[in-house]
Design a protein around this motif. Structure first.
Motif, short mmCIF file in Angstrom:
data_model
loop_
_atom_site.label_atom_id
_atom_site.label_comp_id
_atom_site.label_asym_id
_atom_site.label_seq_id
_atom_site.Cartn_x
_atom_site.Cartn_y
_atom_site.Cartn_z
N ARG B 169 -11.44 2.80 -4.36
CA ARG B 169 -10.04 2.37 -4.36
C ARG B 169 -9.21 3.50 -4.94
NH1 ARG B 169 -9.76 -3.53 -3.54
NH2 ARG B 169 -11.89 -3.91 -2.93
N VAL B 170 -8.00 3.63 -4.49
CA VAL B 170 -7.15 4.74 -4.94
C VAL B 170 -5.95 4.20 -5.69
CG1 VAL B 170 -7.86 6.27 -3.08
CG2 VAL B 170 -5.88 4.81 -2.76
N ALA B 171 -5.33 5.08 -6.46
CA ALA B 171 -4.15 4.66 -7.21
C ALA B 171 -3.04 4.30 -6.23
CB ALA B 171 -3.70 5.79 -8.13
N ALA B 172 -2.33 3.22 -6.54
CA ALA B 172 -1.25 2.78 -5.65
C ALA B 172 -0.18 3.86 -5.56
CB ALA B 172 -0.66 1.48 -6.15
N TYR B 173 0.04 4.58 -6.64
CA TYR B 173 1.02 5.66 -6.66
C TYR B 173 0.30 6.93 -7.07
CZ TYR B 173 4.07 1.67 -6.46
OH TYR B 173 4.66 0.50 -6.06
N PRO B 174 -0.10 7.75 -6.05
CA PRO B 174 -0.92 8.92 -6.37
C PRO B 174 -0.19 9.86 -7.33
CG PRO B 174 -0.77 8.61 -4.00
CD PRO B 174 0.18 7.63 -4.63
N GLY B 175 -0.96 10.42 -8.23
CA GLY B 175 -0.37 11.35 -9.19
C GLY B 175 0.03 10.65 -10.48
N ILE B 176 0.22 9.36 -10.43
CA ILE B 176 0.58 8.62 -11.64
C ILE B 176 -0.65 7.82 -12.08
CG2 ILE B 176 2.11 6.90 -12.65
CD1 ILE B 176 4.09 7.53 -10.43
N SER B 177 -1.13 8.09 -13.25
CA SER B 177 -2.32 7.36 -13.71
C SER B 177 -1.87 6.01 -14.26
CB SER B 177 -3.05 8.16 -14.77
OG SER B 177 -2.14 8.49 -15.81
N THR B 179 -1.95 3.22 -12.85
CA THR B 179 -1.42 2.25 -11.89
C THR B 179 -2.59 1.47 -11.31
OG1 THR B 179 -1.58 3.81 -10.08
CG2 THR B 179 0.52 3.69 -11.22
N ASP B 180 -2.28 0.38 -10.62
CA ASP B 180 -3.34 -0.43 -10.02
C ASP B 180 -4.06 0.37 -8.96
OD1 ASP B 180 -1.24 -3.36 -10.04
OD2 ASP B 180 -2.77 -2.68 -11.45
N LYS B 181 -5.34 0.06 -8.84
CA LYS B 181 -6.13 0.70 -7.77
C LYS B 181 -6.08 -0.22 -6.55
CE LYS B 181 -8.33 4.12 -10.10
NZ LYS B 181 -8.32 5.53 -9.73
N VAL B 182 -5.80 0.38 -5.40
CA VAL B 182 -5.74 -0.43 -4.19
C VAL B 182 -6.67 0.16 -3.13
CG1 VAL B 182 -3.40 -1.24 -4.53
CG2 VAL B 182 -3.77 0.88 -3.31
N LEU B 183 -6.94 -0.68 -2.13
CA LEU B 183 -7.75 -0.24 -1.01
C LEU B 183 -6.84 0.47 -0.01
CD1 LEU B 183 -10.67 -0.56 -0.15
CD2 LEU B 183 -10.07 -2.67 1.00
N HIS B 184 -7.24 1.65 0.41
CA HIS B 184 -6.42 2.40 1.35
C HIS B 184 -7.34 2.95 2.43
CE1 HIS B 184 -3.04 4.61 2.77
NE2 HIS B 184 -3.47 5.79 2.42
N ILE B 185 -7.13 2.51 3.66
CA ILE B 185 -8.02 2.95 4.76
C ILE B 185 -7.14 3.53 5.86
CG2 ILE B 185 -9.92 2.28 6.28
CD1 ILE B 185 -10.37 -0.17 4.55
N PRO B 186 -6.67 4.78 5.67
CA PRO B 186 -5.78 5.36 6.69
C PRO B 186 -6.52 5.58 8.00
CG PRO B 186 -6.42 7.01 5.06
CD PRO B 186 -6.98 5.71 4.58
N GLY B 187 -5.92 5.21 9.09
CA GLY B 187 -6.56 5.37 10.40
C GLY B 187 -7.51 4.24 10.73
N GLY B 188 -7.55 3.23 9.89
CA GLY B 188 -8.55 2.17 10.07
C GLY B 188 -8.06 0.99 10.91
#
Lengths: 211, 264
Positions: B169-177, B179-188
């Protein structure tokens, strides 16, 4: 994928993805805009023999020939249709980014239109000339509204359309192919003789003829 | 939505109770769909029906799994269902892209069909853009899995035994620690939506995906189908599992026709 040094171009995906928009939650404004667009893209099928109003009897139909695209529509105009044996019985009114049709039945060959004709000597034989482009999101609607008006028992449907030779997949080059040529697809219920070879894998048909 | 094939003899709708539903997401490189083609072709699965839906672009062609003249003329459309009762496997193949604004209606109708046909679990084959990987994901295996909480209880242990890697899972707002981790599946494609809906509806779903890019995705399909096979054991995978999968005849000419001789 780069064109000149330093330029990066995002390649479109073959999977046809458009997910950024889909992923966002719809706001009430979005929903309203979407509904307005859907309404604008709705298809109206107007039958001249119906006075409108409440549910009417479905049209008795034994044979239905649908010509999709300008070439197929022109074929019907040149070889089949005339004002003596055929009468106009319906029209489709639609709008999309590529074309707009109106409810008039008096059309020029260069117009975009979608008209239905009936054989006067046998009113169960119907013809459709659809020279307009029916967009992806309208194809299902077209299908349901047109066929929804017909009784389908014993109905034989023939669809005429054209595709560019360049889209034809074959072992040899399309440059050496003798064109134009015919290919057919048929359901297993169609038992009669087909007048040309069947479409070979991996070729496919898409859009309204496929629908 | 599901229309069974008429197999004659007045047969009723096929029974999928307890079956595993295997299906693809229409995703980058069409890897899930290619992998499903390999499964259907290799296991010689029988078509049992199709989906009548306005959510997919229409298409039609002749049987893509034809092996001889006799079986090459059955029509095939954009969403078809195949089954192999001996392995309690039902497979949905999707052959065209989704129409705009139709992701959600399709997912809802699909999941309600899964529930009404009482499938035991759903396995979704998918892919994600390789260029969106972070530094850590660039190393090691490009394959990932996801399990809904209900399936995690049943097979989570097996994934650990197989040494599989769960999708990060990745940070909802990249670069900012922080934050909530969310599922991100680009191109999926519908992967994330289908997975989240399955989590909330208590459906047992597994997602198997591969990081890849557009191009010749046949090797990616083989990697993904072998990954699936490590778990479901659809074919025997002793020496060289790739050689056991049968490529369907419709994969011919994927990259165009023959060249005109006049070119040379």
């Amino acid at each position: 994928m780069a064109t000149f040094f330093g330029e990066v171009v995002v390649a479109p995906s073959r999977a046809g993805l458009d997910e950024e928009e889909e992923a966002r939650e719809e706001t009430p404004e979005d929903r309203e805009i979407r509904k307005e667009i859907e309404k604008k893209r709705e298809i109206d099928v107007l039958w001249t023999w119906r006075s409108g109003g409440c549910a009417e009897e479905p049209l008795a139909c034994s044979r239905f020939v649908v010509a999709i695209g300008r070439n197929a529509a022109a074929f019907l105009s040149s070889f089949i249709l005339d004002s003596v044996c055929w009468e106009v019985v319906g029209v489709v009114k639609l709008w999309n980014e590529w074309c707009r049709t109106s409810s008039t039945t008096n059309v020029l060959p260069t117009d975009s239109f979608c008209l239905f004709y009936r054989l006067i000597s046998d009113p169960t034989v119907l013809l459709c000339q659809c020279s307009c482009y029916v967009a992806e999101d309208q194809q299902f609607q077209w299908l349901e509204k047109v066929f929804g008006s017909m009784q389908k028992k014993g109905l034989q449907v023939t669809i005429l359309s054209t595709c560019p030779v360049a889209d034809y997949k074959t072992q040899e080059s399309t440059l050496t192919l003798v064109s134009p040529f015919l290919r057919a697809l048929k359901t297993k219920e169609f038992q009669e003789q087909v007048c040309c070879p069947l479409l070979e894998q991996p070729n496919i048909v898409r859009d309204l003829p496929a629908a | 939505m599901f229309i069974p094939c008429d197999r004659g003899g007045g047969s009723t709708s096929p029974d999928f109770k307890g079956f595993t539903l295997l299906m693809p997401a229409v995703s980058v490189g069409n890897v899930g769909q290619l992998a499903i083609d390999l499964v259907i072709s290799t296991l010689d699965m029988t078509k049992v029906g199709y989906f009548y839906t306005d959510c997919l672009v229409p298409m039609v062609g002749n049987n893509p799994y034809a092996t001889a003249e006799e079986n090459s003329t059955e029509l095939s459309i954009n969403a078809e269902v195949y089954s192999l009762p001996s392995k309690k496997l039902v497979v949905l193949q999707i052959r065209s892209p989704f129409i705009k604004n139709k992701y959600r209606p399709f997912c809802e109708t699909l999941l309600s069909w899964v529930k009404s046909s009482k499938c035991a679990r759903v396995v979704l084959l998918s892919s994600s853009h390789a260029y969106q990987r972070d530094d850590e994901q660039l190393l090691g295996t490009p394959l990932r899995y996801l399990l809904t909480p209900d399936l995690e209880k049943a097979v989570g242990g097996r994934m650990k035994e197989l040494n599989w890697k769960e999708m990060e899972r990745v940070a909802a707002y990249p670069g900012i620690s922080d934050t909530d981790k969310v599922l991100h599946i680009p191109g999926g494609g519908i992967t994330k939506l289908l997975f989240s809906e399955s989590c909330s509806e208590g459906i047992q779903m597994a997602v198997l995906l591969k990081f890849c890019s557009e191009g010749d995705n046949i090797p990616d399909a083989f990697v993904l189908v072998n990954y699936l096979n490590e778990w479901l054991q659809l074919i025997k995978s002793e020496v060289n599992p790739s050689s056991q999968w049968k490529i369907p005849s419709s994969w011919r000419l994927l990259f165009g026709n023959g060249l005109p001789p006049a070119l040379f």
